[in-house]
Design an enzyme around this catalytic site. Structure first.
Site, PDB file in Angstrom:
ATOM      1  CB  ALA A 215      -0.880  -0.015   1.241  1.00 55.61           C
TER       2      ALA A 215
ATOM      3  N   GLY B 102       0.876  -5.149   0.902  1.00 55.87           N
ATOM      4  CA  GLY B 102      -0.310  -5.295   0.057  1.00 55.87           C
ATOM      5  C   GLY B 102       0.003  -5.902  -1.300  1.00 55.87           C
TER       6      GLY B 102
ATOM      7  CD  GLU C 139      -1.781  -7.964   2.988  1.00 54.45           C
ATOM      8  OE1 GLU C 139      -1.596  -6.785   2.613  1.00 54.45           O
ATOM      9  OE2 GLU C 139      -2.217  -8.254   4.109  1.00 54.45           O
TER      10      GLU C 139
ATOM     11  CD  GLU D 168       2.105  -5.668   5.721  1.00 52.25           C
ATOM     12  OE1 GLU D 168       2.985  -6.527   6.011  1.00 52.25           O
ATOM     13  OE2 GLU D 168       1.311  -5.818   4.786  1.00 52.25           O
TER      14      GLU D 168
HETATM   15  C1  LIG Z   1      -1.913  -3.284   2.379  1.00 48.65           C
HETATM   16  C2  LIG Z   1      -1.603  -2.685   3.684  1.00 48.65           C
HETATM   17  C3  LIG Z   1      -2.747  -2.561   4.581  1.00 48.65           C
HETATM   18  C4  LIG Z   1      -0.394  -2.270   4.090  1.00 48.65           C
HETATM   19  C5  LIG Z   1       0.855  -2.206   3.365  1.00 48.65           C
HETATM   20  O1  LIG Z   1       1.032  -2.712   2.282  1.00 48.65           O
HETATM   21  S1  LIG Z   1       2.065  -1.329   4.168  1.00 48.65           S
HETATM   22  C6  LIG Z   1       3.398  -1.262   3.002  1.00 48.65           C
HETATM   23  C7  LIG Z   1       4.253  -2.474   3.058  1.00 48.65           C
HETATM   24  N1  LIG Z   1       5.429  -2.294   2.209  1.00 48.65           N
HETATM   25  C8  LIG Z   1       6.575  -1.831   2.653  1.00 48.65           C
HETATM   26  O2  LIG Z   1       6.754  -1.540   3.824  1.00 48.65           O
HETATM   27  C9  LIG Z   1       7.690  -1.721   1.624  1.00 48.65           C
HETATM   28  C10 LIG Z   1       8.173  -0.276   1.543  1.00 48.65           C
HETATM   29  N2  LIG Z   1       9.273  -0.141   0.603  1.00 48.65           N
HETATM   30  C11 LIG Z   1      10.535  -0.543   0.874  1.00 48.65           C
HETATM   31  O3  LIG Z   1      10.830  -1.069   1.908  1.00 48.65           O
HETATM   32  C12 LIG Z   1      11.564  -0.262  -0.166  1.00 48.65           C
HETATM   33  O4  LIG Z   1      11.086   0.736  -1.036  1.00 48.65           O
HETATM   34  C13 LIG Z   1      11.947  -1.510  -1.006  1.00 48.65           C
HETATM   35  C14 LIG Z   1      12.711  -2.507  -0.111  1.00 48.65           C
HETATM   36  C15 LIG Z   1      10.735  -2.179  -1.605  1.00 48.65           C
HETATM   37  C16 LIG Z   1      12.874  -1.072  -2.191  1.00 48.65           C
HETATM   38  O5  LIG Z   1      13.980  -0.352  -1.686  1.00 48.65           O
HETATM   39  P1  LIG Z   1      14.861   0.483  -2.733  1.00 48.65           P
HETATM   40  O6  LIG Z   1      15.965   1.078  -1.922  1.00 48.65           O
HETATM   41  O7  LIG Z   1      15.221  -0.340  -3.907  1.00 48.65           O
HETATM   42  O8  LIG Z   1      13.906   1.627  -3.287  1.00 48.65           O
HETATM   43  P2  LIG Z   1      13.353   2.918  -2.536  1.00 48.65           P
HETATM   44  O9  LIG Z   1      14.278   4.061  -2.787  1.00 48.65           O
HETATM   45  O10 LIG Z   1      13.036   2.614  -1.123  1.00 48.65           O
HETATM   46  O11 LIG Z   1      11.975   3.163  -3.294  1.00 48.65           O
HETATM   47  C17 LIG Z   1      11.882   3.820  -4.554  1.00 48.65           C
HETATM   48  C18 LIG Z   1      10.719   4.794  -4.467  1.00 48.65           C
HETATM   49  O12 LIG Z   1       9.529   4.070  -4.232  1.00 48.65           O
HETATM   50  C19 LIG Z   1       8.879   4.587  -3.071  1.00 48.65           C
HETATM   51  N3  LIG Z   1       8.148   3.509  -2.390  1.00 48.65           N
HETATM   52  C20 LIG Z   1       8.533   2.247  -2.214  1.00 48.65           C
HETATM   53  N4  LIG Z   1       7.618   1.555  -1.555  1.00 48.65           N
HETATM   54  C21 LIG Z   1       6.612   2.407  -1.294  1.00 48.65           C
HETATM   55  C22 LIG Z   1       5.367   2.297  -0.636  1.00 48.65           C
HETATM   56  N5  LIG Z   1       4.928   1.117  -0.137  1.00 48.65           N
HETATM   57  N6  LIG Z   1       4.591   3.374  -0.556  1.00 48.65           N
HETATM   58  C23 LIG Z   1       4.977   4.566  -1.071  1.00 48.65           C
HETATM   59  N7  LIG Z   1       6.137   4.731  -1.729  1.00 48.65           N
HETATM   60  C24 LIG Z   1       6.948   3.681  -1.821  1.00 48.65           C
HETATM   61  C25 LIG Z   1      10.023   5.125  -2.236  1.00 48.65           C
HETATM   62  O13 LIG Z   1       9.553   6.032  -1.281  1.00 48.65           O
HETATM   63  C26 LIG Z   1      10.891   5.757  -3.295  1.00 48.65           C
HETATM   64  O14 LIG Z   1      10.324   6.994  -3.692  1.00 48.65           O
HETATM   65  P3  LIG Z   1      11.112   8.370  -3.429  1.00 48.65           P
HETATM   66  O15 LIG Z   1      12.424   8.220  -4.108  1.00 48.65           O
HETATM   67  O16 LIG Z   1      10.231   9.417  -4.032  1.00 48.65           O
HETATM   68  O17 LIG Z   1      11.232   8.491  -1.952  1.00 48.65           O
END
Ligand SMILES: CC(C)=CC(=O)SCCNC(=O)CCNC(=O)[C@H](O)C(C)(C)COP(=O)(O)OP(=O)(O)OC[C@H]1O[C@@H](n2cnc3c(N)ncnc32)[C@H](O)[C@@H]1OP(=O)(O)O
Length: 259
Positions: free
Chosen positions: A66, A110, A113, A133
């Protein structure tokens, strides 16, 4: 190819292909993307020319969960009022046709999921699955605690959900989370080939087989077997049953008419 904005949609033969297309955010699942995905899924489900659906992302990410930036300021009264997650996220469960998740790169939170809500998961060699999460101070909210546990068993699901550890494609295959692993560059072709195979079969029996397998997750063995038998017997009312069995006896290929 139709373009919605955050997804790309096309048909390849009898297979509807939906590609999540928000690369700058690793296909983070924001409300708009989920709305578009729901519309595209229902449109393919209603299209008689389509027999199976493939849902995929990019080589780097199926979906990183998400959208945390959109989610961070939500309040409890608002998410409760809107039943956030609820129906919007579960449209894929209303689709009668088989949905194949073709997962490359990250399928987290998500994203994992969503893949688990699909009927079959094909994984690229670079796929990574996880429910991180707990690192955000929450728990999975789109079925992760339930579907991951049913797929891989309690101990591994607990470990992944309590620590946020990711599983690579090989471990996901060993753990029965995915049907099989394919070379990353061949993922979409393999998923479409699988979709074509399914789409070439009798649509009523495909839909009933999907329904019966899904019931196995939600009922007792006795009830599930009864349910399967009712569907099985009902297929004797179809032309495709007559055609499929006649073709076997006559040593020819069946010509299913989905009737
Ligand atoms: C469904 C429900 C109820 C809940 C959920 O799903 S909670 C979310 C669960 N997911 C996460 O916690 C994963 C979050 N992301 C990461 O941990 C990392 O991005 C990664 C391990 C997947 C990849 O790391 P990497 O270093 O290769 O890339 P980043 O620089 O971290 O990401 C690139 C770009 O994408 C944005 N990003 C990534 N994931 C999300 C996200 N879930 N939501 C919003 N944005 C996301 C990240 O911020 C970055 O953007 P910026 O460069 O603009 O900061």
């Amino acid at each position: 190819m139709a373009e919605y904005g955050m997804i790309l949609v096309e048909t390849q033969g009898r297979v509807g292909v939906i590609r999540l297309n928000r690369p700058q955010a690793l296909n983070a699942l924001c409300d708009r993307l989920m709305d578009e995905l729901g519309q595209a899924l229902l449109a393919f489900d209603a299209d008689d020319a389509v027999g199976a659906i493939v849902l995929t992302g990019s080589e780097k990410a199926f979906a990183a969960g998400a959208d945390i930036k959109e989610m961070r300021d939500r309040t409890y009264p608002a998410v409760y009022r809107d039943d956030w997650i609820g129906e919007k996220w579960e449209t894929v469960l209303r689709v009668r046709k088989p949905v194949i998740a073709a997962v490359a790169g990250f399928a987290l939170g998500g994203g994992c999921e969503l893949a688990m809500m699909c009927d079959i998961i094909l994984a690229a060699e670079n796929a990574k699955f996880g429910q991180p999460e707990i690192n955000l101070g929450v728990i999975p909210g789109a079925g992760g605690t339930q579907r991951l546990t049913r797929a891989v068993g309690k101990s591994k699901a607990m470990e992944m959900i309590l620590t946020g550890r990711m599983m690579d494609a090989a471990e996901a295959e060993r753990s029965n989370l995915v049907a099989r692993v394919v070379p990353t560059g061949q993922l979409l072709d393999e998923a479409v080939k699988l979709g074509e195979r399914i789409a070439s079969l009798s649509a009523p029996s495909v839909a009933m087989a999907k329904e019966a397998v899904n019931v196995a997750h939600e009922t007792t063995l006795r009830e599930g077997v009864r349910f399967e038998r009712r569907l099985f017997l009902s297929l004797f009312a179809t032309e495709d049953q007559k055609e499929g069995m006649a073709a076997f006896v006559e040593k020819r290929k069946p010509n299913f008419r989905n009737a």
